[in-house]
Design an enzyme around this catalytic site. Structure first.
Site, PDB file in Angstrom:
ATOM      1  N   LYS A 103     -26.059  26.651   2.886  1.00 31.17           N
ATOM      2  CA  LYS A 103     -24.894  25.829   3.188  1.00 31.17           C
ATOM      3  C   LYS A 103     -24.654  25.683   4.692  1.00 31.17           C
ATOM      4  O   LYS A 103     -24.261  24.610   5.165  1.00 31.17           O
ATOM      5  CB  LYS A 103     -23.657  26.416   2.509  1.00 31.17           C
ATOM      6  CG  LYS A 103     -23.648  26.281   0.989  1.00 31.17           C
ATOM      7  CD  LYS A 103     -22.357  26.823   0.413  1.00 31.17           C
ATOM      8  CE  LYS A 103     -22.260  26.577  -1.095  1.00 31.17           C
ATOM      9  NZ  LYS A 103     -23.278  27.313  -1.851  1.00 31.17           N
ATOM     10  N   GLU A 151     -14.665  28.231   6.391  1.00 30.91           N
ATOM     11  CA  GLU A 151     -14.226  26.851   6.548  1.00 30.91           C
ATOM     12  C   GLU A 151     -12.773  26.692   6.136  1.00 30.91           C
ATOM     13  O   GLU A 151     -12.222  27.508   5.383  1.00 30.91           O
ATOM     14  CB  GLU A 151     -15.116  25.886   5.762  1.00 30.91           C
ATOM     15  CG  GLU A 151     -15.060  26.032   4.266  1.00 30.91           C
ATOM     16  CD  GLU A 151     -16.025  25.087   3.553  1.00 30.91           C
ATOM     17  OE1 GLU A 151     -17.021  24.652   4.175  1.00 30.91           O
ATOM     18  OE2 GLU A 151     -15.796  24.793   2.370  1.00 30.91           O
ATOM     19  N   HIS A 173     -14.643  27.583 -10.507  1.00 31.86           N
ATOM     20  CA  HIS A 173     -15.654  26.808  -9.777  1.00 31.86           C
ATOM     21  C   HIS A 173     -16.756  26.251 -10.676  1.00 31.86           C
ATOM     22  O   HIS A 173     -17.771  25.766 -10.178  1.00 31.86           O
ATOM     23  CB  HIS A 173     -16.276  27.640  -8.644  1.00 31.86           C
ATOM     24  CG  HIS A 173     -15.264  28.230  -7.703  1.00 31.86           C
ATOM     25  ND1 HIS A 173     -14.549  27.469  -6.802  1.00 31.86           N
ATOM     26  CD2 HIS A 173     -14.820  29.508  -7.547  1.00 31.86           C
ATOM     27  CE1 HIS A 173     -13.725  28.247  -6.121  1.00 31.86           C
ATOM     28  NE2 HIS A 173     -13.862  29.481  -6.549  1.00 31.86           N
ATOM     29  N   ARG A 228     -31.454  17.721  -7.069  1.00 33.36           N
ATOM     30  CA  ARG A 228     -31.947  17.616  -8.446  1.00 33.36           C
ATOM     31  C   ARG A 228     -31.059  16.656  -9.209  1.00 33.36           C
ATOM     32  O   ARG A 228     -30.077  16.139  -8.672  1.00 33.36           O
ATOM     33  CB  ARG A 228     -31.903  18.980  -9.131  1.00 33.36           C
ATOM     34  CG  ARG A 228     -30.517  19.630  -9.065  1.00 33.36           C
ATOM     35  CD  ARG A 228     -30.399  20.892  -9.859  1.00 33.36           C
ATOM     36  NE  ARG A 228     -29.208  21.645  -9.558  1.00 33.36           N
ATOM     37  CZ  ARG A 228     -27.987  21.401 -10.010  1.00 33.36           C
ATOM     38  NH1 ARG A 228     -27.799  20.350 -10.777  1.00 33.36           N
ATOM     39  NH2 ARG A 228     -26.971  22.168  -9.698  1.00 33.36           N
TER      40      ARG A 228
END
Length: 661
Positions: free
Chosen positions: A116, A200, A235, A297
């Protein structure tokens, strides 16, 4: 184009790929583990080959075995589906070296998006908006905390190698940061072997909106509009829709162009998804989205994109992998109507969404048509294995607009029935019945915010539900032409009264039944009710209960009942004295589970001597504890389950060898 492909996957995605390949005249090779020998994808494929044990690491994650089967069968390409090895750069590289086409991006693109922090740096350099944060190499706790203080709380700590919600912590106050960091790094190291994190800014009302992109080997790329995947639990996506509700056209265009820019920045080729986090606190506008990550994908939720564009994304994958150009230019890609997808899981929402395993005694949906599509890796009679994801199917609907698609999904959920194990079907229905969802007021906190509305609360079965179970027992389908085969209690002269007992979440419910000329009189919880069957067609009932019509589907499996009525799902156990486990009247020393539940306490071990009537174990089922006792004196020969284990109906628990006379 290829003549034969190998599908390095299982379940519904393997079946989905087989369908497109068959339409294109491409032969398919399936692979399967020992647990999947009777799986639907094995039945559908032209060829199927065993590659190892039930554990994924012994089968579906064995790159060498997959490539060997491809070479041996003459498959020119491997489609990885999603999950397993679909985003494994080493596998893509190994395919290249073996001369087998990997139907997906090159290993360099997979690596570029695999971490990430690196992905965010690449996107920022390419001009794609990113969430304010820190993804530097210095992982010193004090440095990370200083960066969090600079960004401003609340912040998210995220493992750079993470996924599925693992290695992620929300920190709302500065004093909580260091302890959350330590916990996050420990979890990331255990799950991914990499404790590196990024920090973040946390958005207060975030929406998860992703853009489907395709790129070919000739340098061209397009976007196929967006999907809103904001409805999540821990999530994990629960509901997906396309297009995103409330999306302005200028924002759609800006997000699409940013997604294409991201794909081109890494020389991407094939199908991919750029995931954006959107700050919806002030509504949707073209400056409110930020790059989150890229999935290199095909996505689980790709069918909603197919329904609004009328395109087959797997067909596009095959064409691009074979070296063809993109089938359409950007201005040729249609956007028509609205689509929803839900993931039907074998899990129990009332028990913390505990995964369920077992046989699908019953699985039915409405027929597929232009409004409804079913993607499933199982059929009625198949097993939901303990070894893999417990998703049963994806239910996908389309209509001309969002209100129409909402109505279609409500209809599909009410006409779907699964019995043999518990599912999230009622939970999904409650989402689509919720006023806030109908208005499009969605964000990633929706499910937690409305948890009390969405998760079915334990409670007793309604009187009409008990009446349905009673009538199923007493009123025949009448498909038999011989009235003497019927067992409905009809008598020449006198009324007959009997008692039936069912177990629900409240406990034992005794129903006194009196046969009358035109139906039955039922005494339930001290109150009398009148009930009769207006129509019965197999498992579908229409009854008249106290003067009003009730329609339901009643599924019976031995003594277990699953009843579907107006979006609700009820589970009942028909209690039969003398036929229950632990009440063995035949002298057998075999103790089996009377109903699915949890073995909460085990009181004996193999080799123990027990007396008749001695408590052996406690089974927790239907929110009640059931003590199972020894039916005879003897020695415990076998204990077949462990304390704390979830056990299925009819499962062997204890075997006792009777004392010799």
């Amino acid at each position: 184009m290829f003549d034969k492909i190998l599908i390095a996957n299982r379940g519904e995605i393997a079946c989905r790929i087989i369908e497109t390949a068959r339409r294109s005249g491409i032969a398919t090779v399936a692979v399967y583990s020992e647990a999947d020998s009777a799986a639907r994808h094995v039945r559908l494929a032209d060829e199927a080959h065993l590659i190892g044990g039930a554990a994924a690491r012994e089968s579906y994650l064995c790159a060498e075995k997959l490539i060997e089967v491809a070479q041996r069968t003459g498959a020119q390409a491997i489609h990885p589906g999603y999950g397993f090895l679909s985003e494994n750069a080493e596998f893509a590289e190994a395919c290249e070296k073996a001369g087998v086409v990997f139907i997906g991006p090159g290993p360099e693109s997979i690596r570029a998006m695999g971490l990430k922090d690196r992905a965010k740096e690449l996107m920022a350099r390419a001009g794609v908006p990113v969430v304010p944060g820190y993804q530097g190499a210095d992982q010193t706790p004090n440095v990370l905390k200083a960066e969090a203080d600079r960004i401003g709380y609340p912040v998210l700590i995220k493992a750079v190698a993470g996924g599925g919600g693992k290695g992620m912590r929300l920190v709302e106050k500065a004093e909580e940061f260091l302890s959350a960091l330590e916990s996050c790094q420990r979890e990331a190291e255990a799950a991914f072997g990499n404790a590196h994190v990024l920090v973040e800014k946390f958005l207060a009302k975030p929406r998860h909106i992703e853009v489907q992109v395709f790129a070919d080997s000739h340098g061209e790329a397009v976007y196929l509009y967006e999907r809103d995947c904001s409805l999540q639990r821990r999530h994990q996506k629960v509901v997906e829709e396309a297009p995103a509700p409330g999306m302005p056209e200028d924002m759609r265009r800006a997000m699409g162009q940013a997604a294409v820019k991201a794909a081109k920045a890494i020389g991407y080729c094939g199908a991919g998804t750029i995931e954006f986090i959107v700050d919806s606190s002030k509504g949707l506008h073209k400056d409110s989205f930020y790059f989150m990550e890229m999935n290199t994908r095909l996505q689980v939720e790709h069918p909603v994109t197919e329904l609004i564009t009328g395109l087959d994304l797997v067909d596009w994958q095959l064409r691009i992998a074979a070296g063809e150009r993109l089938p359409l230019t950007q201005d040729q890609i249609p956007l028509d109507g609205h689509a929803f997808e839900v993931r039907l899981y074998a899990e129990d929402p009332t028990s913390g969404f505990l995964p369920q395993t077992g046989r699908l005694h019953h699985f039915s949906t409405p027929p597929q048509d232009q409004h409804f599509r079913l993607d499933s890796g199982v059929e009625e009679g198949d097993e939901v294995s303990i070894h893999y994801d417990p998703m049963i199917a994806k239910l996908i609907v389309w209509d001309r607009d969002r209100p129409g698609a909402l109505r279609q999904m409500r209809r599909v959920l009410r006409e779907t029935a699964v019995a043999g194990l518990k599912t999230n079907l009622e939970f999904l229905g409650r989402i689509f019945d919720h006023d806030a969802f109908a208005k499009g007021d969605v964000d990633t906190g929706f499910i937690s915010r409305f948890e009390q509305d969405l998760i079915p609360q334990p409670g007793p079965a309604w009187p009409e539900i008990l009446a349905l179970a009673v009538l199923n027992e007493l009123v025949p389908d009448r498909s038999s032409a011989d009235v003497w085969d019927w067992t409905d209690g009809w008598r020449m002269n006198m009324a007959l009264t009997s008692t039936l007992t069912f177990v629900d979440q409240q406990g034992k419910r005794d129903i006194e039944v009196t046969y009358e000329e035109n139906g039955f009189r039922l005494l339930i919880d001290g109150r009398e009710h009148e009930a009769c069957v207006a129509e019965r067609r197999g498992e579908d009932f229409t009854i008249l209960f106290d003067g009003h019509k009730v329609q339901a589907k009643v599924i019976r499996d031995g003594q277990e009942y699953t009843i579907f009525q107006d979006g609700r799902v009820f589970y009942l156990h028909h209690y039969l004295p003398g036929a229950e486990a632990g009440e063995d009247m035949t002298g057998s020393g075999v103790i089996i589970t009377p109903m699915p539940g949890r073995l909460s306490r085990l009181m004996v071990a193999e080799g123990d001597r027990v007396e008749a009537g001695q408590p052996l174990l406690v089974l927790e089922a239907m929110k009640m504890e059931h003590t199972l006792k020894a039916p005879l004196a003897g020695t415990v020969e076998q204990v077949a389950a462990q304390e704390g284990e979830q056990v299925t109906d009819g499962q062997l628990l204890v075997k006792i060898t009777e004392d010799e006379a």
